[in-house]
Design an enzyme around this catalytic site. Structure first.
Site, PDB file in Angstrom:
ATOM      1  N   LYS A  77       0.849  -1.194   0.000  1.00  0.00           N
ATOM      2  CA  LYS A  77       0.000   0.000   0.000  1.00  0.00           C
ATOM      3  C   LYS A  77       0.877   1.233   0.000  1.00  0.00           C
ATOM      4  CE  LYS A  77      -3.996   2.064   0.348  1.00  0.00           C
ATOM      5  NZ  LYS A  77      -3.587   2.901  -0.833  1.00  0.00           N
ATOM      6  N   LYS A 113       5.380   2.024  -2.991  1.00  0.00           N
ATOM      7  CA  LYS A 113       5.365   3.420  -3.436  1.00  0.00           C
ATOM      8  C   LYS A 113       5.717   3.460  -4.911  1.00  0.00           C
ATOM      9  CE  LYS A 113       5.150   7.571  -1.402  1.00  0.00           C
ATOM     10  NZ  LYS A 113       4.398   7.782  -0.163  1.00  0.00           N
ATOM     11  N   THR A 197      -4.618  13.335   5.639  1.00  0.00           N
ATOM     12  CA  THR A 197      -3.221  13.432   6.070  1.00  0.00           C
ATOM     13  C   THR A 197      -3.047  14.623   7.021  1.00  0.00           C
ATOM     14  OG1 THR A 197      -2.535  12.484   3.966  1.00  0.00           O
ATOM     15  CG2 THR A 197      -0.818  13.533   5.286  1.00  0.00           C
ATOM     16  N   ASN A 228      -1.888  19.769   0.044  1.00  0.00           N
ATOM     17  CA  ASN A 228      -3.013  19.023   0.596  1.00  0.00           C
ATOM     18  C   ASN A 228      -2.914  18.825   2.116  1.00  0.00           C
ATOM     19  OD1 ASN A 228      -5.348  17.504   0.578  1.00  0.00           O
ATOM     20  ND2 ASN A 228      -4.256  15.602   0.187  1.00  0.00           N
TER      21      ASN A 228
HETATM   22  N1  GLU Z   1       0.821   9.042  -0.106  1.00  0.00           N
HETATM   23  C1  GLU Z   1       0.298   8.922   1.214  1.00  0.00           C
HETATM   24  C2  GLU Z   1       1.399   8.561   2.175  1.00  0.00           C
HETATM   25  O1  GLU Z   1       2.569   8.746   1.902  1.00  0.00           O
HETATM   26  C3  GLU Z   1      -0.928   8.015   1.292  1.00  0.00           C
HETATM   27  C4  GLU Z   1      -0.689   6.584   0.899  1.00  0.00           C
HETATM   28  C5  GLU Z   1      -1.982   5.774   0.800  1.00  0.00           C
HETATM   29  O2  GLU Z   1      -3.031   6.276   1.084  1.00  0.00           O
HETATM   30  O3  GLU Z   1      -1.830   4.605   0.414  1.00  0.00           O
HETATM   31  O4  GLU Z   1       1.168   8.146   3.258  1.00  0.00           O
END
Ligand code: GLU
Length: 427
Positions: A77, A113, A197, A228
């Protein structure tokens, strides 16, 4: 427009920093060599080149990567970033941090990622759509609701998620909303995801303020990065009576001792492209912003912003890391020695992936929750995770980051052990 960046004086790259953090946690937990051997790198990194027919008829190939670090606790994820300077090492490090971010929050996920080298601000809407769809065709063999679930990250958004979900659904010949999170509400997005976030970071900071006896009313808050995460954190602090005294983005930073209204700053940014030049505020440098006298400092931009040179002059009581990897290890040590409580990224920036988990759970069950329900569950998750880490840090007199890595690495190592990845179980 000339953009300001804080120069990175860090000697290790993100990937090496992350490996060191994992090694230290493995050592502190007394884990055998096997756990670090598995965790020290991603289990798979896919490189792609996505050809896009540009509006002028030429074809341009965009290079990108998806790194899948570890899936002992559940499917990979993590976000996908579109950025002109993204590197494979950065993507690998960010995928590792995702493994531990999910583990700190107790989510049933591993870490992944992705990143594509491009400047989305210079692409037309059509080019961006073709890039997003092409990227999904390239990633389709390795993603899916039970395999790897991408999400928004730097310069990607719900619209990009929508194109990618649509492309994946066409390839599979059925709707598969659970393959991505951070989608628009109409196609399986979750209430509260956009703000998650920033909101999660605020919940973690509020809990830390309670522990240190800092009242939120009148507390001074400085925010680096007004995207954001940063803009939402600023607004939520403002709504709770805190004073947002400084904000900055990649093109300018401003200070106002009596506090600013983040909604007005957001309007100004919308019109001009930057918070710089906001009327009635004083322009400051990126460095001055990070050294603003305040109760809470929120780095919500990119990696390696708080360097050793800057850390000595930080005048905050709490640093809540809404960005991934904003503090270098040298700076971290300085902040710890100076008694500044750092809420590490794998804890303080975990609100986004936590609500991504809620979104995915809603997609799989087909039953959707209200925004109040989502925010309430997010708050519970952040507060619980904060106390797990805070307790460990206090008991062992460790920086919060080391404690967070210990909590996370232990969970992942326990899962790997019970799955038999670390060899025959002892005893
Ligand atoms: N890009 C965000 C992070 O670095 C969210 C990742 C997600 O929701 O999977 O935590």
């Amino acid at each position: 427009m000339k953009c300001e960046v804080v120069v990175d004086e860090c000697t290790l790259n993100c990937f090496q920093i992350c490996q060191r953090q994992v090694r230290e946690a493995c050592d502190a937990l007394g884990l055998g060599a096997a756990a670090y051997e598995v965790l020290k790198q991603p289990s798979r990194v896919m490189e792609v080149a996505v050809p896009v027919v540009m509006d002028d008829g030429t074809v341009q190939s965009f290079v990108g990567w998806r790194s899948q670090h570890n899936d002992a606790l559940g499917p990979f994820k993590g976000g996908l970033r579109f950025h002109p300077e993204v590197t494979v090492d950065e993507v690998k490090a960010l995928s590792m941090w995702m493994t531990f971010k999910c583990a700190v929050l107790g989510l049933p996920y591993g870490g992944g990622k992705g990143g594509v080298r491009c400047d989305p601000r210079r692409l037309s809407c059509g080019e961006l759509e073709r890039l997003s769809r092409g990227l999904m065709r390239a990633l389709a063999p390795i993603v899916g609701p039970e395999r790897d679930i991408p999400a928004p990250d730097v310069y990607t958004n719900p619209q990009i998620m929508a194109w990618m979900v649509d492309e994946f659904s066409r390839l599979r010949d059925h709707n598969s909303f659970g393959v991505m999170t951070g989608k628009p509400l109409l196609i399986g997005g979750s209430a509260g995801r956009n703000e998650a976030t920033g909101r999660g970071c605020v919940y973690a900071c509020l809990e830390a303020m309670k522990q240190l006896g800092i009242p939120v009313e009148g507390a001074r808050v400085a925010v680096q990065g007004f995207g954001n995460a940063g803009s939402v954190a600023a607004r939520l602090f403002h709504e709770r009576g805190a004073r947002v005294v400084a904000v900055g983005d990649s093109c300018g930073s401003i200070f106002q001792s009596c506090g600013m209204d983040p909604a007005a700053v957001a309007d100004h940014k919308c019109r001009t492209g930057t918070v710089g030049g906001f009327p009635a505020a004083t322009p400051v440098t990126a460095e001055q912003l990070l050294q603003t006298e305040c109760e809470v400092l929120i780095p919500a931009a990119m990696e390696n912003q708080l360097t050793a040179r800057i850390a000595g002059g930080v005048r905050a009581r709490i640093v809540g890391e809404a960005a991934n990897g904003p503090t270098t290890p040298e700076a971290d040590q300085i902040l710890f020695e100076r008694g500044i409580l750092v809420l590490p990224d794998i804890l303080a920036s975990a609100g986004g992936v936590t609500v991504s988990y809620f979104e995915w759970a809603q997609n799989l069950s087909g039953y959707y929750w209200s925004e109040e329900e989502v925010n309430e569950k997010l708050e519970m998750a952040m507060v619980r995770a904060f106390h797990n880490v805070y307790g460990m840090a206090r008991d062992r007199k460790l920086p919060m980051r080391s404690a967070a890595f210990m909590v996370a690495v232990k969970r992942v190592a326990d899962a790997m052990r019970v799955r038999g990845w670390l060899g025959p179980a002892a005893g």
